[in-house]
Design a protein around this motif. Sequence first.
Motif, PDB file in Angstrom:
ATOM      1  N   ALA A   1       8.014   2.680  12.018  1.00 11.26           N
ATOM      2  CA  ALA A   1       6.975   1.654  11.902  1.00 11.26           C
ATOM      3  C   ALA A   1       7.305   0.644  10.814  1.00 11.26           C
ATOM      4  CB  ALA A   1       5.619   2.302  11.621  1.00 11.26           C
ATOM      5  N   ILE A   2       8.091   1.054   9.841  1.00 15.02           N
ATOM      6  CA  ILE A   2       8.496   0.128   8.778  1.00 15.02           C
ATOM      7  C   ILE A   2       9.212  -1.091   9.357  1.00 15.02           C
ATOM      8  CG2 ILE A   2      10.693   1.335   8.351  1.00 15.02           C
ATOM      9  CD1 ILE A   2      10.321   0.694   5.370  1.00 15.02           C
ATOM     10  N   HIS A   3       9.937  -0.901  10.458  1.00 12.75           N
ATOM     11  CA  HIS A   3      10.571  -2.036  11.144  1.00 12.75           C
ATOM     12  C   HIS A   3       9.510  -2.973  11.701  1.00 12.75           C
ATOM     13  CE1 HIS A   3      14.830  -1.286  11.052  1.00 12.75           C
ATOM     14  NE2 HIS A   3      14.723  -0.090  11.577  1.00 12.75           N
ATOM     15  N   HIS A   4       8.527  -2.405  12.374  1.00  6.63           N
ATOM     16  CA  HIS A   4       7.470  -3.225  12.982  1.00  6.63           C
ATOM     17  C   HIS A   4       6.610  -3.899  11.920  1.00  6.63           C
ATOM     18  CE1 HIS A   4       8.103  -0.075  16.295  1.00  6.63           C
ATOM     19  NE2 HIS A   4       8.799  -1.154  16.614  1.00  6.63           N
ATOM     20  N   PHE A   5       6.346  -3.203  10.815  1.00 10.00           N
ATOM     21  CA  PHE A   5       5.597  -3.814   9.718  1.00 10.00           C
ATOM     22  C   PHE A   5       6.350  -5.022   9.158  1.00 10.00           C
ATOM     23  CE2 PHE A   5       3.605   0.577   8.580  1.00 10.00           C
ATOM     24  CZ  PHE A   5       2.786   0.487   9.693  1.00 10.00           C
ATOM     25  N   ASP A   6       7.677  -4.901   9.065  1.00 12.59           N
ATOM     26  CA  ASP A   6       8.469  -6.021   8.561  1.00 12.59           C
ATOM     27  C   ASP A   6       8.470  -7.180   9.561  1.00 12.59           C
ATOM     28  OD1 ASP A   6      10.403  -6.898   6.360  1.00 12.59           O
ATOM     29  OD2 ASP A   6      11.603  -7.248   8.163  1.00 12.59           O
ATOM     30  N   GLN A   7       8.513  -6.876  10.849  1.00 12.38           N
ATOM     31  CA  GLN A   7       8.420  -7.918  11.865  1.00 12.38           C
ATOM     32  C   GLN A   7       7.084  -8.650  11.765  1.00 12.38           C
ATOM     33  OE1 GLN A   7       9.263  -5.375  15.284  1.00 12.38           O
ATOM     34  NE2 GLN A   7      11.106  -6.559  15.730  1.00 12.38           N
TER      35      GLN A   7
ATOM     36  N   TYR B   1       6.948  -5.688  -0.245  1.00  9.18           N
ATOM     37  CA  TYR B   1       5.685  -5.741   0.480  1.00  9.18           C
ATOM     38  C   TYR B   1       5.748  -4.964   1.786  1.00  9.18           C
ATOM     39  CZ  TYR B   1       3.207  -8.892  -2.612  1.00  9.18           C
ATOM     40  OH  TYR B   1       2.543  -9.420  -3.688  1.00  9.18           O
ATOM     41  N   THR B   2       6.899  -4.973   2.447  1.00 12.97           N
ATOM     42  CA  THR B   2       7.061  -4.138   3.642  1.00 12.97           C
ATOM     43  C   THR B   2       6.971  -2.677   3.262  1.00 12.97           C
ATOM     44  OG1 THR B   2       8.450  -5.780   4.784  1.00 12.97           O
ATOM     45  CG2 THR B   2       8.671  -3.486   5.479  1.00 12.97           C
ATOM     46  N   LEU B   3       7.607  -2.332   2.153  1.00 14.72           N
ATOM     47  CA  LEU B   3       7.590  -0.949   1.679  1.00 14.72           C
ATOM     48  C   LEU B   3       6.185  -0.542   1.243  1.00 14.72           C
ATOM     49  CD1 LEU B   3       9.818   1.209   1.376  1.00 14.72           C
ATOM     50  CD2 LEU B   3      10.012   0.542  -1.029  1.00 14.72           C
ATOM     51  N   ALA B   4       5.484  -1.438   0.543  1.00  9.00           N
ATOM     52  CA  ALA B   4       4.129  -1.135   0.077  1.00  9.00           C
ATOM     53  C   ALA B   4       3.176  -0.934   1.256  1.00  9.00           C
ATOM     54  CB  ALA B   4       3.625  -2.244  -0.833  1.00  9.00           C
ATOM     55  N   LEU B   5       3.346  -1.722   2.312  1.00  6.94           N
ATOM     56  CA  LEU B   5       2.525  -1.543   3.510  1.00  6.94           C
ATOM     57  C   LEU B   5       2.796  -0.180   4.136  1.00  6.94           C
ATOM     58  CD1 LEU B   5       0.630  -2.374   5.751  1.00  6.94           C
ATOM     59  CD2 LEU B   5       2.477  -3.774   6.742  1.00  6.94           C
ATOM     60  N   THR B   6       4.049   0.219   4.184  1.00  6.20           N
ATOM     61  CA  THR B   6       4.415   1.523   4.738  1.00  6.20           C
ATOM     62  C   THR B   6       3.824   2.652   3.908  1.00  6.20           C
ATOM     63  OG1 THR B   6       6.502   0.565   5.518  1.00  6.20           O
ATOM     64  CG2 THR B   6       6.349   2.962   5.456  1.00  6.20           C
ATOM     65  N   PHE B   7       3.991   2.575   2.591  1.00  8.30           N
ATOM     66  CA  PHE B   7       3.417   3.597   1.712  1.00  8.30           C
ATOM     67  C   PHE B   7       1.892   3.609   1.797  1.00  8.30           C
ATOM     68  CE2 PHE B   7       7.344   3.244  -1.218  1.00  8.30           C
ATOM     69  CZ  PHE B   7       7.983   4.237  -0.507  1.00  8.30           C
ATOM     70  N   GLY B   8       1.304   2.412   1.935  1.00 10.31           N
ATOM     71  CA  GLY B   8      -0.147   2.319   2.044  1.00 10.31           C
ATOM     72  C   GLY B   8      -0.662   3.003   3.297  1.00 10.31           C
ATOM     73  N   ALA B   9       0.060   2.822   4.416  1.00 15.49           N
ATOM     74  CA  ALA B   9      -0.330   3.467   5.668  1.00 15.49           C
ATOM     75  C   ALA B   9      -0.223   4.988   5.548  1.00 15.49           C
ATOM     76  CB  ALA B   9       0.540   2.958   6.813  1.00 15.49           C
ATOM     77  N   ILE B  10       0.843   5.447   4.913  1.00 16.40           N
ATOM     78  CA  ILE B  10       1.029   6.894   4.721  1.00 16.40           C
ATOM     79  C   ILE B  10      -0.086   7.456   3.842  1.00 16.40           C
ATOM     80  CG2 ILE B  10       2.512   8.627   3.654  1.00 16.40           C
ATOM     81  CD1 ILE B  10       4.914   6.910   4.548  1.00 16.40           C
ATOM     82  N   LYS B  11      -0.418   6.756   2.771  1.00 16.27           N
ATOM     83  CA  LYS B  11      -1.472   7.224   1.871  1.00 16.27           C
ATOM     84  C   LYS B  11      -2.819   7.257   2.576  1.00 16.27           C
ATOM     85  CE  LYS B  11      -3.668   6.294  -2.593  1.00 16.27           C
ATOM     86  NZ  LYS B  11      -3.677   5.414  -3.809  1.00 16.27           N
ATOM     87  N   SER B  12      -3.109   6.219   3.354  1.00 19.27           N
ATOM     88  CA  SER B  12      -4.367   6.183   4.091  1.00 19.27           C
ATOM     89  C   SER B  12      -4.471   7.343   5.070  1.00 19.27           C
ATOM     90  CB  SER B  12      -4.495   4.854   4.840  1.00 19.27           C
ATOM     91  OG  SER B  12      -5.660   4.832   5.645  1.00 19.27           O
ATOM     92  N   ALA B  13      -3.369   7.634   5.750  1.00 18.96           N
ATOM     93  CA  ALA B  13      -3.368   8.744   6.707  1.00 18.96           C
ATOM     94  C   ALA B  13      -3.588  10.084   6.002  1.00 18.96           C
ATOM     95  CB  ALA B  13      -2.051   8.768   7.476  1.00 18.96           C
ATOM     96  N   GLN B  14      -3.183  10.159   4.760  1.00 19.83           N
ATOM     97  CA  GLN B  14      -3.321  11.409   4.004  1.00 19.83           C
ATOM     98  C   GLN B  14      -4.716  11.595   3.431  1.00 19.83           C
ATOM     99  OE1 GLN B  14      -0.153  10.800   1.182  1.00 19.83           O
ATOM    100  NE2 GLN B  14       1.374  11.884   2.425  1.00 19.83           N
ATOM    101  N   VAL B  15      -5.306  10.509   2.909  1.00 20.23           N
ATOM    102  CA  VAL B  15      -6.579  10.629   2.195  1.00 20.23           C
ATOM    103  C   VAL B  15      -7.760  10.075   2.968  1.00 20.23           C
ATOM    104  CG1 VAL B  15      -5.348  10.509   0.000  1.00 20.23           C
ATOM    105  CG2 VAL B  15      -6.330   8.419   0.965  1.00 20.23           C
TER     106      VAL B  15
END
Length: 355
Positions: free
Chosen positions: A184-190, A328-342
């Motif tokens: 998904a990190i690819h799609h987030f960057d797109q 910012y692409t990385l932060a969006l990816t980490f943000g999605a992972i964190k949201s899915a966790q919490v």
Amino acid sequence: MLNDVKEKMRLLQVGVGGWGYSWASLVKQSPFWEAVGYVDISTESLNLAAQTYGMDTKRCFTDIQIALRELDFDAVLIVTPPETHYELVLKCLEEGKHVLVEKPLSNNIDKAVEMARKSEKCKKKLMVSQNYRFKRAVRTVKHVLESGLTGKPESLFVYFLKSPNFGVSNFRSRMENPLLMDMAIHHFDQMRYLLGCNPLRVWARSYNPSWSWFKGDAVADVIIEFEGDIQVSYHGSWVARGYETTWDGNWKIECALGGINWANNEVVFVPREIFNSVFNPGMFERDGKMVVELVPMEYEDRAYSLFEFYQAITLDRDPETSGKDNLYTLALTFGAIKSAQVGGWVYIDEIMAQK
């Protein structure tokens, strides 16, 4: 300019097994780069790559420190698991080498920021190979969005379905969040590339179906709010049953003056007022829709990553996917992972503030 290559630059490739093996083929074919050596912890991978691509085994090393000492080169290509990127990138930058690294830049935002800052301090280029934005179809969609025909984009829907099995020994099979972190990190960057702005907040849930061959969650639903009040809905699966999309997925972009559909490497613009549409060069009508001819590109995908890296160095400019921009692409990816966790919304500024 593409063919105006005065001299190839010298490249050390770190990681030649698996995905790195195919990278070595691209470097071998590149008019911009000459591989001067390989580094890998596996002697088997080193020997196979050397035999296939004609590399002298005396230029193959299991220790990057020895390669840095023994070989003369301009830049490094790093194709190793994400957890190794931090140490390798810093070491190469400190040795005065430009660095092209596979995504994700890091599995830690603090380390990613440190790498970006080190690049600036050392005055060397750091580029992340977000190669999905370097394809004809996505560049074509960007061209249409910038043409003025569509008006402002306001809603974006992405549907991605694939079922790759990398094998139990591959690091992706062992990741906690393989779909979000490695795909998904690819799609987030797109998304960032197409919309020309950055995400503000993200909500996500991830899960792993009973038939999944991944250790971690291989399916995710993500809602993202971008700057300019642009809303994004994303569904991705790496364990799809039945129908599959391309690796880019299926995209629908709803804009003030019409919509763009992008799927199966075809870009179609459906204007709001079909019969009053102004037809442009590079488009042809089909059933009231405007099919867009893909923009020409002499290099695509990872071959374009190599070209962009070369251009950034020789023209002394930032790469399009520089380490700093990629945060910012990385932060969006980490943000999605964190949201899915919490659960709940995660704000991108909160992720960036962790630095």
